[in-house]
Design a protein around this motif. Sequence first.
Motif, short mmCIF file in Angstrom:
data_model
loop_
_atom_site.label_atom_id
_atom_site.label_comp_id
_atom_site.label_asym_id
_atom_site.label_seq_id
_atom_site.Cartn_x
_atom_site.Cartn_y
_atom_site.Cartn_z
N ARG A 1 30.51 -12.01 55.61
CA ARG A 1 29.05 -11.50 55.84
C ARG A 1 28.65 -11.57 54.36
O ARG A 1 28.89 -11.31 53.53
CB ARG A 1 29.41 -9.87 56.04
CG ARG A 1 28.29 -9.18 56.41
CD ARG A 1 28.77 -7.90 56.95
NE ARG A 1 27.36 -6.78 56.74
CZ ARG A 1 27.77 -5.57 56.76
NH1 ARG A 1 28.59 -4.98 56.89
NH2 ARG A 1 26.62 -4.71 56.32
N PRO A 2 27.25 -12.02 54.35
CA PRO A 2 26.59 -12.36 53.09
C PRO A 2 26.39 -10.98 52.31
O PRO A 2 25.73 -10.03 53.11
CB PRO A 2 25.13 -12.81 53.50
CG PRO A 2 25.06 -12.71 54.92
CD PRO A 2 26.21 -12.53 55.63
N PRO A 3 26.37 -11.10 51.15
CA PRO A 3 26.08 -9.89 50.27
C PRO A 3 24.62 -9.09 50.36
O PRO A 3 23.65 -10.33 50.15
CB PRO A 3 26.50 -10.17 48.76
CG PRO A 3 26.61 -11.58 48.65
CD PRO A 3 26.72 -12.04 50.31
N ASN A 4 24.17 -8.01 50.30
CA ASN A 4 22.74 -7.64 50.16
C ASN A 4 22.40 -7.79 48.50
O ASN A 4 23.19 -8.07 47.69
CB ASN A 4 22.70 -6.31 50.89
CG ASN A 4 23.43 -5.32 50.26
OD1 ASN A 4 23.70 -5.28 49.08
ND2 ASN A 4 23.61 -4.50 50.89
N SER A 5 21.37 -7.28 48.18
CA SER A 5 20.65 -7.48 46.86
C SER A 5 21.51 -6.25 45.86
O SER A 5 21.90 -6.67 44.88
CB SER A 5 19.28 -7.27 46.72
OG SER A 5 18.98 -5.85 47.49
N PHE A 6 21.88 -5.22 46.61
CA PHE A 6 22.36 -4.06 45.63
C PHE A 6 23.99 -4.68 45.35
O PHE A 6 24.36 -4.76 44.25
CB PHE A 6 22.41 -3.00 46.38
CG PHE A 6 23.33 -1.94 45.54
CD1 PHE A 6 22.67 -1.42 44.20
CD2 PHE A 6 24.74 -1.48 45.95
CE1 PHE A 6 23.65 -0.33 43.61
CE2 PHE A 6 25.53 -0.81 45.06
CZ PHE A 6 25.00 -0.22 43.78
N ILE A 7 24.69 -5.40 46.37
CA ILE A 7 25.84 -5.73 46.00
C ILE A 7 26.11 -7.09 45.01
O ILE A 7 26.79 -7.07 44.25
CB ILE A 7 26.57 -6.35 47.48
CG1 ILE A 7 26.59 -5.25 48.26
CG2 ILE A 7 27.86 -6.86 47.26
CD1 ILE A 7 27.57 -4.21 48.02
N ILE A 8 24.90 -7.89 44.95
CA ILE A 8 24.81 -8.99 44.06
C ILE A 8 24.46 -8.37 42.60
O ILE A 8 25.28 -8.66 41.66
CB ILE A 8 23.78 -10.05 44.50
CG1 ILE A 8 24.17 -10.59 45.59
CG2 ILE A 8 23.78 -10.92 43.24
CD1 ILE A 8 23.11 -11.35 46.39
N TYR A 9 23.76 -7.36 42.67
CA TYR A 9 23.59 -6.62 41.30
C TYR A 9 24.74 -6.03 40.82
O TYR A 9 24.89 -6.11 39.80
CB TYR A 9 22.23 -5.44 41.76
CG TYR A 9 21.93 -4.75 40.57
CD1 TYR A 9 20.82 -5.15 39.69
CD2 TYR A 9 22.42 -3.41 40.41
CE1 TYR A 9 20.67 -4.52 38.52
CE2 TYR A 9 21.89 -2.61 39.32
CZ TYR A 9 21.01 -3.07 38.46
OH TYR A 9 20.74 -2.43 37.28
N ARG A 10 25.56 -5.38 41.77
CA ARG A 10 26.42 -4.56 41.36
C ARG A 10 27.81 -5.39 40.72
O ARG A 10 28.34 -5.10 39.66
CB ARG A 10 27.14 -3.87 42.40
CG ARG A 10 28.18 -2.64 41.96
CD ARG A 10 29.14 -2.43 43.14
NE ARG A 10 30.27 -1.41 42.70
CZ ARG A 10 31.16 -1.56 42.00
NH1 ARG A 10 31.47 -2.92 41.75
NH2 ARG A 10 32.17 -0.73 41.59
N LYS A 11 27.79 -6.42 41.34
CA LYS A 11 28.77 -7.53 40.91
C LYS A 11 28.51 -8.01 39.26
O LYS A 11 29.45 -8.11 38.65
CB LYS A 11 28.92 -8.65 41.91
CG LYS A 11 29.90 -9.43 41.44
CD LYS A 11 30.06 -10.87 42.63
CE LYS A 11 31.09 -11.78 42.41
NZ LYS A 11 31.02 -12.94 43.31
N GLU A 12 27.12 -8.25 39.39
CA GLU A 12 26.72 -8.57 38.09
C GLU A 12 26.83 -7.45 36.77
O GLU A 12 27.37 -7.98 35.73
CB GLU A 12 25.44 -9.32 38.05
CG GLU A 12 25.17 -10.57 38.60
CD GLU A 12 23.71 -10.79 38.87
OE1 GLU A 12 22.87 -10.40 38.11
OE2 GLU A 12 23.51 -11.92 39.42
#
Length: 75
Positions: A1-12
């Motif tokens: 499943r592709p990550p959403n915008s918050f998940i990308i933000y959280r990872k960074e």
Amino acid sequence: RPPNSFIIYRKEKHAELMSQSSGTSTLNNNVISKIVGTMWKQEPPEVKAMYAAKAQEEKRVHMLKHPDYKYRPKK
């Protein structure tokens, strides 16, 4: 499943917070999630739009790699 915008933000931001902490800190995933959630709420729309664009690109790449993918949550 592709990550959403918050998940990308959280990872960074997770990586940033861990590098800023000195290892003796009590930062764990629960604490980091609360901090990052607050940070996300305070971000201006321009930053959120940037992460939305990143999420769209992730979704596009995911569609190319997995053309028959359909999200099917387990019951």
